[in-house]
Scaffold this motif. Structure first.
Motif, mmCIF file in Angstrom:
data_model
loop_
_atom_site.group_PDB
_atom_site.id
_atom_site.type_symbol
_atom_site.label_atom_id
_atom_site.label_comp_id
_atom_site.label_asym_id
_atom_site.label_seq_id
_atom_site.Cartn_x
_atom_site.Cartn_y
_atom_site.Cartn_z
ATOM 1 N N ARG A 1 32.353 46.975 67.864
ATOM 2 C CA ARG A 1 31.627 47.551 68.746
ATOM 3 C C ARG A 1 31.278 46.901 69.993
ATOM 4 N NH1 ARG A 1 30.747 52.935 69.921
ATOM 5 N NH2 ARG A 1 28.406 53.208 70.221
ATOM 6 N N GLU A 2 30.795 45.642 69.868
ATOM 7 C CA GLU A 2 30.733 45.110 71.213
ATOM 8 C C GLU A 2 32.059 44.826 72.157
ATOM 9 O OE1 GLU A 2 29.308 42.119 74.235
ATOM 10 O OE2 GLU A 2 28.472 43.585 72.897
ATOM 11 N N PHE B 1 28.717 36.097 68.056
ATOM 12 C CA PHE B 1 29.745 37.124 68.152
ATOM 13 C C PHE B 1 31.153 36.183 68.008
ATOM 14 C CE2 PHE B 1 27.115 40.190 70.431
ATOM 15 C CZ PHE B 1 27.292 41.181 69.642
ATOM 16 N N ALA B 2 31.282 34.961 68.607
ATOM 17 C CA ALA B 2 32.628 34.205 68.565
ATOM 18 C C ALA B 2 32.945 33.823 67.214
ATOM 19 C CB ALA B 2 32.327 32.930 69.412
ATOM 20 N N LEU C 1 22.880 31.647 71.599
ATOM 21 C CA LEU C 1 23.024 31.622 70.388
ATOM 22 C C LEU C 1 23.753 33.093 70.112
ATOM 23 C CD1 LEU C 1 19.408 30.909 68.717
ATOM 24 C CD2 LEU C 1 21.714 29.776 68.164
ATOM 25 N N GLY C 2 23.477 34.093 70.743
ATOM 26 C CA GLY C 2 24.159 35.233 70.618
ATOM 27 C C GLY C 2 25.581 35.182 70.693
ATOM 28 N N LEU D 1 31.880 35.556 64.218
ATOM 29 C CA LEU D 1 32.283 36.557 63.519
ATOM 30 C C LEU D 1 33.462 37.021 63.282
ATOM 31 C CD1 LEU D 1 29.360 39.153 64.553
ATOM 32 C CD2 LEU D 1 29.370 37.804 62.393
ATOM 33 N N PRO D 2 34.060 37.424 62.000
ATOM 34 C CA PRO D 2 35.635 37.816 61.816
ATOM 35 C C PRO D 2 35.796 38.908 62.934
ATOM 36 C CG PRO D 2 34.267 38.110 59.822
ATOM 37 C CD PRO D 2 33.369 37.568 60.908
ATOM 38 N N GLU D 3 37.082 38.991 63.147
ATOM 39 C CA GLU D 3 37.578 40.227 64.154
ATOM 40 C C GLU D 3 37.290 41.464 63.565
ATOM 41 O OE1 GLU D 3 38.685 39.778 67.163
ATOM 42 O OE2 GLU D 3 38.212 37.576 66.782
ATOM 43 N N ASN D 4 37.341 41.620 62.039
ATOM 44 C CA ASN D 4 37.116 43.132 61.778
ATOM 45 C C ASN D 4 35.586 43.324 61.423
ATOM 46 O OD1 ASN D 4 36.547 41.469 59.488
ATOM 47 N ND2 ASN D 4 37.683 42.501 58.171
ATOM 48 N N ASN D 5 34.677 42.542 61.975
ATOM 49 C CA ASN D 5 33.319 42.815 61.580
ATOM 50 C C ASN D 5 32.815 43.865 62.671
ATOM 51 O OD1 ASN D 5 30.344 42.073 63.056
ATOM 52 N ND2 ASN D 5 30.303 41.368 60.706
#
Length: 397
Positions: free
Chosen positions: A209-210, A197-198, A192-193, A200-204
């Motif tokens: 941070r990840e 991450f996949a 799920l994690g 989420l938008p690139e500017n999130n």
């Protein structure tokens, strides 16, 4: 409300599912070093002096898969090392790791950190990295360690920092919400994690941070699970950290990454501002650094000591001349003209410096070595000491 026993069971399950850290097992001693795991280097950092004995007792409190334990064993071959952990699966890997690299001076026990008094001994050095912040009661944990620390002994601690892990905490919360009652299914949580991450938008901010800080190590599921799925985590600020230290009854010696805590790093371009900051108490200086550079405060690593801890002053020439020099145990590339010191700074050595380092074996005093090498000066010896290429032990009375 989750009980301490339930938290402990959940932590054990996580590390039995994903033993941590997931470093490969080698058939030889581990590469490089961490000077904090070298008794002479750590003791000298805390006191200014090379220790009087090397056959000390060391405790690795929460050894996990034995990565630190293996270094402790090979960096301190004369020491007697005890390693404990809550996870049976992690301990099995730790034992195999040390067996394969011939780390023969280690005993392993399946034991909670709370129960270290049952070991029936005290320790000159305790290593507790990445453990206290995962306990239901960190104060009880650090007090248990303080009880088995020998007088004059040192304790190295690593705990998480709240401000530098802000994005991590938010992702932990998001995964927990999506898992709901299935939160204890750690393999599902990793899936799920990664999907989160996949998506989420690139500017999130969380995704950025990840990608900037953690993604390389988090390619391994063990690291991802330890970071984002841990069932118990307490993060610290300077204020709450020193409350924890006060509860231990031990003396704060200093942060073991001191360069991070130099005011000049952030304020050096403004002398007047730097001078004002230097008027603050040490605790206030730490709070200032934390406020000005929160992203750097992902963790706090530091040494504590049980009094009496004797410090050595090398301010006078007579003291240095009478001292016994020892080549620093954490030099990479020695012998040679180009070495890394214990901080992995690149150091270029002159022929004269190499000659002195070769002779700095703990068998003769600085004065005696300078008599054998008359072109080498006391100032050059001090330069070796400042660059952490030698450690000094006081002259024997």
């Amino acid at each position: 409300m989750t009980s301490a026993a339930e938290i402990t069971a959940a932590v054990r399950q996580l590390y039995n599912t994903y033993p941590f850290p997931p470093e490969p097992i080698l058939d030889e001693p581990p590469p490089g070093y961490n000077w904090r795991w070298s008794w002479p280097a750590a003791y000298s950092f805390c006191t200014g002096a090379y220790p009087s004995r090397l056959d000390v007792a060391i405790l690795d409190a929460g050894c996990g898969t034995g990565v630190g334990t293996e270094y402790l064993a090979h960096l301190n071959p004369h020491a007697r090392i005890t390693a404990i952990d809550l996870s049976e699966g992690a301990l099995e890997i730790a034992q195999e790791r040390c067996r394969r690299s011939a780390a023969c001076n280690v005993q392993f026990q399946h034991r909670s950190l709370y129960d270290v008094a049952e070991l029936g001994q005290t320790f000159d050095m305790i290593n507790c990295v990445g453990v206290l912040h995962h306990l239901p009661d960190p104060q009880r944990g650090i007090q248990a360690l303080a009880e088995v620390l020998a007088p004059g002994g040192i304790l190295h601690v690593f705990v998480y920092g709240e401000l530098g892990r802000w994005e991590i905490k938010l992702m932990q919360r998001a995964i927990a919400l999506l898992q709901g009652a299935e939160r204890g299914n750690y393999r599902q949580g990793v899936t799920l994690g990664r999907q989160l991450f996949a998506a989420l938008p690139e500017n999130n901010r969380l995704k950025k941070r990840e990608q900037e800080r953690w993604s390389l190590e988090n390619q391994r599921d063990e690291c991802f699970a330890d970071m984002y799925l841990h069932p118990q985590e307490i993060d610290y600020t300077i204020s709450s950290l020193f409350e924890l230290i006060a509860a231990s009854g031990l003396e704060f010696v200093g942060f073991s990454n001191p360069r991070l805590w130099q005011l000049e790093r952030l304020l050096g371009s403004q002398p007047e501002l730097l001078a004002r900051a230097q008027q603050l108490s040490l605790h206030e200086q730490y709070q200032l650094m934390e406020a000005l550079d929160p992203e750097a405060m992902t963790h706090y690593e530091f040494f504590l000591a049980k009094p009496p801890l004797q410090r050595q002053d090398w301010s006078t020439d007579a003291q240095v001349l009478a001292a016994i020099p020892h080549r620093h145990p954490c030099l990479d590339g020695w012998p040679g003209a180009c070495v890394f010191n214990c901080h992995y700074d690149v150091i270029y050595l002159s022929a004269a410096e190499q000659q002195f380092l070769a002779a700095a074996t703990g068998a003769a005093s600085v004065g005696e070595l300078l008599a054998q090498q008359p072109t080498f000066s006391l100032n050059q010896v001090r330069s070796l000491l400042k660059r952490e290429l030698i450690l000094l032990s006081p002259a024997k009375e």
